[in-house]
Motif scaffolding. Structure first.
Motif, PDB file in Angstrom:
ATOM      1  N   SER B 447       0.611  -0.810  -0.343  1.00 23.95           N
ATOM      2  CA  SER B 447       0.232  -0.071   0.153  1.00 23.95           C
ATOM      3  C   SER B 447       0.616   1.055   0.282  1.00 23.95           C
ATOM      4  CB  SER B 447      -1.164  -0.253   1.092  1.00 23.95           C
ATOM      5  OG  SER B 447      -1.964  -1.165   0.831  1.00 23.95           O
ATOM      6  N   TYR B 448       2.031   1.218   0.327  1.00 27.67           N
ATOM      7  CA  TYR B 448       3.009   1.940   0.824  1.00 27.67           C
ATOM      8  C   TYR B 448       3.548   2.936  -0.508  1.00 27.67           C
ATOM      9  CZ  TYR B 448       2.348   2.817   5.985  1.00 27.67           C
ATOM     10  OH  TYR B 448       1.769   2.985   7.424  1.00 27.67           O
ATOM     11  N   ALA B 451       1.691   4.624  -3.073  1.00 26.55           N
ATOM     12  CA  ALA B 451       0.804   5.323  -2.635  1.00 26.55           C
ATOM     13  C   ALA B 451       2.166   6.223  -2.897  1.00 26.55           C
ATOM     14  CB  ALA B 451       0.869   5.718  -0.877  1.00 26.55           C
ATOM     15  N   THR B 453       5.324   6.830  -1.029  1.00 25.10           N
ATOM     16  CA  THR B 453       5.655   7.077   0.502  1.00 25.10           C
ATOM     17  C   THR B 453       6.701   5.532   0.642  1.00 25.10           C
ATOM     18  OG1 THR B 453       4.471   5.710   1.749  1.00 25.10           O
ATOM     19  CG2 THR B 453       3.056   8.510   1.055  1.00 25.10           C
TER      20      THR B 453
END
Lengths: 158, 792
Positions: B447-448, B451, B453
């Motif tokens: 998920s990071y 995104a 990040t």
């Protein structure tokens, strides 16, 4: 016992607010799978707490906001979360808002438990104890999830 | 320790006798009575036409094609790996090998499509380059991200296939060099729940049992574990008991009627087939039934060595056998019979695998298995075993070293003293080691990366584009520009094709290192041949990265002080001193003997003294709320004063997240076939194995197929609320699914079952739930004859 009735009303309303807020945050962060499923699960706990309280509400009567009586708890009545924020920082702030709402619920159960003991109302005492224990578990999850989300959200997120 | 001895050596068929072990998957029986050693039987496979005496050299190793950890020798001829022979003297397999080990261990190594040079992305295409260029790009990106965003911009996703020395080196780079909490392995998909369940009950990871418990038990419980296909050698060890004198009763918990289920019926045991997603309700009923028969509970032992009995009793109280029958669709009397077998047997061996780990309420259901053993005081004695199985051969090492979401040496993230111990060992500031929150699990890392990040994601020896849930989403994440993806592998896998840099890795037999199986047996696998072209060992790749990054300790010296696998192992071994997984004393020299060796040295079964690592100062975790996953705090843990006693923990059942509906009336579940491992990176390159199961398929119950008008081989479409796949149907197989349920194997990149599964994971172990989804089934037409496979 107008004050106890007011607090019973506060418990009922704040559980409702917390349930609605958990559901709003679940929907708003539906792509974050664990937040989605856990918030819905925990909203169900709030529903259960209200169901458990229902017979007592009938017994004591519920003193809601706007009704005559004591008005201090009305100022404690927190507004719920209607909408989720965006992104990783948004999630962190939403979880923190839920934490504030859950803390209100938790302290309300503590206060009711004290009153119930004074009245030797075993039924209400048990309900307040059981519900308060589950509220603590909701808060423990929020703590855990915020600790996970915080570093990335504070340091790296745009 | 029970080891086979040479007097048994002639029991089996002649080595290389030519039996087709893709058909006879467990090989010839060597039955024996209870309490006697498992006879040896040496299994051998050499490339066509080669005789045993024509082999140039035999190099000691252990098999990597399932989690069992069978000792073996690799046959080398003219600098190539040309076959494999089981080690007669090894405590794990007594000479045997399974079909995947026999036929799948070496063909991949000289496959023409091996990666032999690094690749980098140029104008959208992957092009060959040299090591300096490829590593230069990785290091440039890494340094840039560190400068701009700090260490949280880095994520590592590894495997259950690397060697201990490689995981350890990576753990030190990630935790002490970079300082990122974003490290996990695909062990998250296979054994995270095994670790979580052991930690919740006993305070730390570490498998209590021994494979030799099979020889001593009088009852065997297999929970969600189709061992007959997933660990064929271990299953043959069980068959040698069930077909011998004084056989144990087998109890099988599995929605499908597997070979294990058939054996349960044959031994007078029970096959419990709970509806997919209802394991915890069944476990609660078994526990309640045990508690209802007070004489089955060893109260003196429970009082002395556990805490939490009353909480557990309250948690399971509502789950009568009738209640379980209603929720799980099992027969109430079958629940009673299974509980009676558990309650009246003197030595029960339990094993647990993906049917529990990848299903709903995974950790709570697996902890319930531990509870049953604790209630009977059946742990740490011969026959009283508990094997929370691993899905992969080196998964245990990923957990031990902390290259995944654990802290090195089964240490506790929440314990400052444990963090300090590591900081001392690595000579770094403890603040460098990211211990402020639970480490990031795989799904969160992706998920990071989605995104952006996490701006650098390094993937080693695993194929998430096929193996993770919602694989289409994973492919989008890997292909996007928001994250720089490094892939280190043997082949240009589905995942490698999406990378920015691809590094060619040496595989098994092309490098040296150790790995540890589910009964804590450590094997040393020696290099037999050179890797192809410019391919390098994963250890060498990681060392090259560390050198180029210039990671230093707090005195300015190099952080990584080792160059060879043995030096890495020695550094690791020192990091384990005094911890539950104590490797000290188990040197490369000790591991060069006739058999693998269990940690801690000389301990066949953990907890023989009923002292568990639950002291607040000692434990690997303070525990979790099994329902929400909330962490227990140090104060709460201390207040319980566990002091060496095990935890009895219960939780209520809740329905699965996705239940069948009118639009999606079927329950979809996924699993494995005996002929393949993982995403088939190695097994598809073995002709004998691939011929047996070349294509994906779906299993339908005969009643359902009649209603849908589907006959064997017809093409059907499976559609959950997301994605779809078209696969040929199989009906009336030996393994039968219950009505209303369909089963799809997960190995196939061209028909990815994991496109159908939902993104949801267990709250404690964070293991994704692959086993429960709703779907609809539509017949598309008669199948293409070439799609029908060859299963007999």
């Amino acid at each position: 016992m107008p004050h106890l009735a007011t607090y019973v009303g506060l418990a009922d309303h704040s559980e409702q607010t917390l349930a609605d807020s958990f559901r709003a945050i679940a929907e708003g962060h539906a792509h974050v799978a664990d937040v989605f499923h856990t918030c819905r699960l925990l909203a169900g706990w709030c529903d259960r707490h209200r169901e458990a309280l229902a017979p007592v509400v009938d017994r004591y009567g519920e003193q809601g906001p706007g009704q005559e009586g004591v008005d201090e708890p009305e100022r404690l009545h927190a507004a719920g979360l209607a909408q989720a924020r965006e992104g990783e920082v948004g999630l962190l702030r939403d979880l923190q808002d839920l934490h504030v709402l859950a803390s209100l619920v938790q302290s309300t159960w503590m206060v009711i438990a004290q009153g119930a003991q004074g009245l030797r109302d075993r039924e209400l005492f048990q309900i307040a104890q059981d519900n308060g224990t589950e509220t603590s578990r909701q808060i423990a999850w929020l703590d855990t999830r915020m600790k996970v989300a915080a570093p990335q959200a504070l340091i790296v997120a745009p | 320790m029970v080891t086979a001895n040479a007097t048994d050596a002639n029991t089996g068929p002649q080595p290389g006798s030519g039996t087709d072990r893709t058909r006879d998957i467990w090989g010839e029986r060597t039955p024996h009575p209870r309490g006697t050693p498992w006879p040896t039987r040496v299994d051998l496979h050499l490339e066509d036409g080669l005789a045993e005496d024509q082999v140039d050299s035999w190099v000691s190793s252990a098999c990597l094609l399932c989690s069992n950890g069978c000792g073996c020798d690799i046959a080398v001829k003219d600098g190539r790996m040309v076959g494999i022979r089981g080690r007669e003297t090894d405590r794990v397999n007594h000479g045997r090998l399974g079909p995947k080990g026999l036929y799948g261990s070496t063909p991949w190594s000289h496959s023409p499509d091996r990666l032999t040079r690094p690749l980098v992305r140029e104008g959208g295409e992957l092009v060959e380059t040299d090591w300096d260029t490829a590593m230069g790009r990785v290091v440039a990106r890494s340094k840039q991200l560190l400068e701009e965003q700090g260490p949280l911009s880095h994520g590592f996703y590894t495997s259950g296939q690397l060697f201990l020395e490689e995981y350890y080196t990576l753990a030190v780079i990630g935790k002490a060099g970079l300082g990122t909490p974003h490290m996990d392995g695909n062990t998250r998909l296979c054994t995270a729940t095994a670790a979580a369940a052991l930690k919740e009950s006993f305070g730390a990871d570490g498998q209590p049992g021994s494979y030799a418990d099979i020889e001593h038990c009088d009852a065997l419980f297999l929970y969600g574990h189709n061992m007959a296909e997933t660990q064929t050698v271990l299953w043959s060890r069980i068959l040698d008991r069930t077909r011998g004198e004084d056989p144990p009763k087998v109890v099988c918990v599995d929605p499908r009627r597997t070979a294990v289920a058939a054996e349960a019926e044959a031994t007078g045991g029970v096959h419990l087939a709970p509806t997919v997603g209802t394991n915890l309700a069944l476990m609660n009923a078994l526990t309640r039934e045990l508690l209802e028969h007070d004489e089955w509970v060893d109260h003196a032992w429970v009082d002395a060595h556990t805490i939490g009995l009353e909480g557990l009793r309250a948690a399971v109280a509502p789950y009568t056998p009738e209640k379980a029958a209603e929720i799980c669709g099992v027969d109430a009397d079958a629940v009673r019979r299974a509980a009676r077998i558990f309650g009246e047997s003197e030595a029960v061996l339990s094993t647990v695998l993906q049917g529990f780990y990848q299903s709903h309420q995974a950790t709570a259901a697996s902890v319930a298995v531990n509870n049953l053993h604790l209630l009977r005081g059946q742990i740490g004695r011969p026959g009283c075993g508990l094997l929370q199985m691993n899905g992969q051969p080196t998964a245990q090492n990923n957990r031990e070293t902390g290259a995944d979401g654990d802290l090195t040496g089964f240490r506790n993230w929440d314990n400052p003293q444990h963090v300090q111990e590591l900081a001392d060992h690595w000579n770094v500031d403890p603040m460098t080691i990211p211990h402020w929150a639970p480490p990031t699990h795989a799904m969160q890392i992706f998920s990071y990366a989605e995104a952006g990040t996490v701006g650098l994601l390094w993937i080693s020896a695993t194929n998430p584009a096929v193996s993770m849930p919602e694989s289409e989403r994973i492919k989008r994440i890997l292909a996007g520009d928001q994250c720089f993806v490094v892939v280190q592998d043997l082949f240009l896998t589905e995942t490698a094709r999406l990378a920015d840099v691809v590094l060619p890795a040496a595989g098994w037999g092309e490098k040296t290192g150790c790995f540890t199986n589910v009964d804590r047996t450590v094997h040393l696998s020696r290099q037999a041949v050179d890797p192809p072209g410019e391919a390098r060992s994963d250890l060498d790749i990681l060392l090259a990265y560390a050198d180029a990054m210039g990671f230093t300790d707090k005195d300015g010296g190099p952080l990584i002080t080792w160059r060879t696998p043995e030096e890495a192992y020695q550094h690791w071994s020192a990091a384990t001193r005094g911890r539950p997984c104590d490797y000290t004393g188990i040197t490369y020299e000790v591991l060069s003997g006739p058999t693998g060796v269990q940690w801690p040295q000389g301990v066949e079964r953990l907890y023989a003294d009923a002292r568990f690592p639950t002291h607040t100062e000692q434990c690997e975790t303070f525990g979790h709320d099994l329902t929400t996953g909330a962490t227990v705090t140090e104060q709460e843990h201390r207040a319980q004063a566990p002091a060496g006693r095990a935890f009895l923990k219960g939780a209520p059942y809740s329905p699965p997240h996705e239940e069948p509906s009118e639009a999606y009336p079927f329950r979809l579940t996924t699993g494995r076939t005996v002929y393949h491992f993982h995403t088939r990176t190695k097994t598809a390159r073995s002709r004998p194995l691939d011929e047996r199961a070349p294509h994906a398929w779906v299993e339908l119950a005969p009643g359902d197929s009649q209603r849908l008008g589907v006959t064997d081989g017809d093409l059907v479409r499976l559609e959950p609320p997301r994605g779809s796949v078209d696969v040929p149907a199989r009906i009336g197989e030996v393994t039968e699914v219950p009505e209303g349920t369909v089963f799809v194997p997960f190995h196939y990149g061209d028909h990815p079952a994991n496109e159908l599964t939902m993104t949801v994971w267990d709250p404690v172990s964070k293991q994704p739930t692959f086993k429960t989804a709703a779907c609809r089934v539509t017949r598309l037409g008669a199948g293409n004859p070439t799609d029908q496979g060859e299963e007999g």
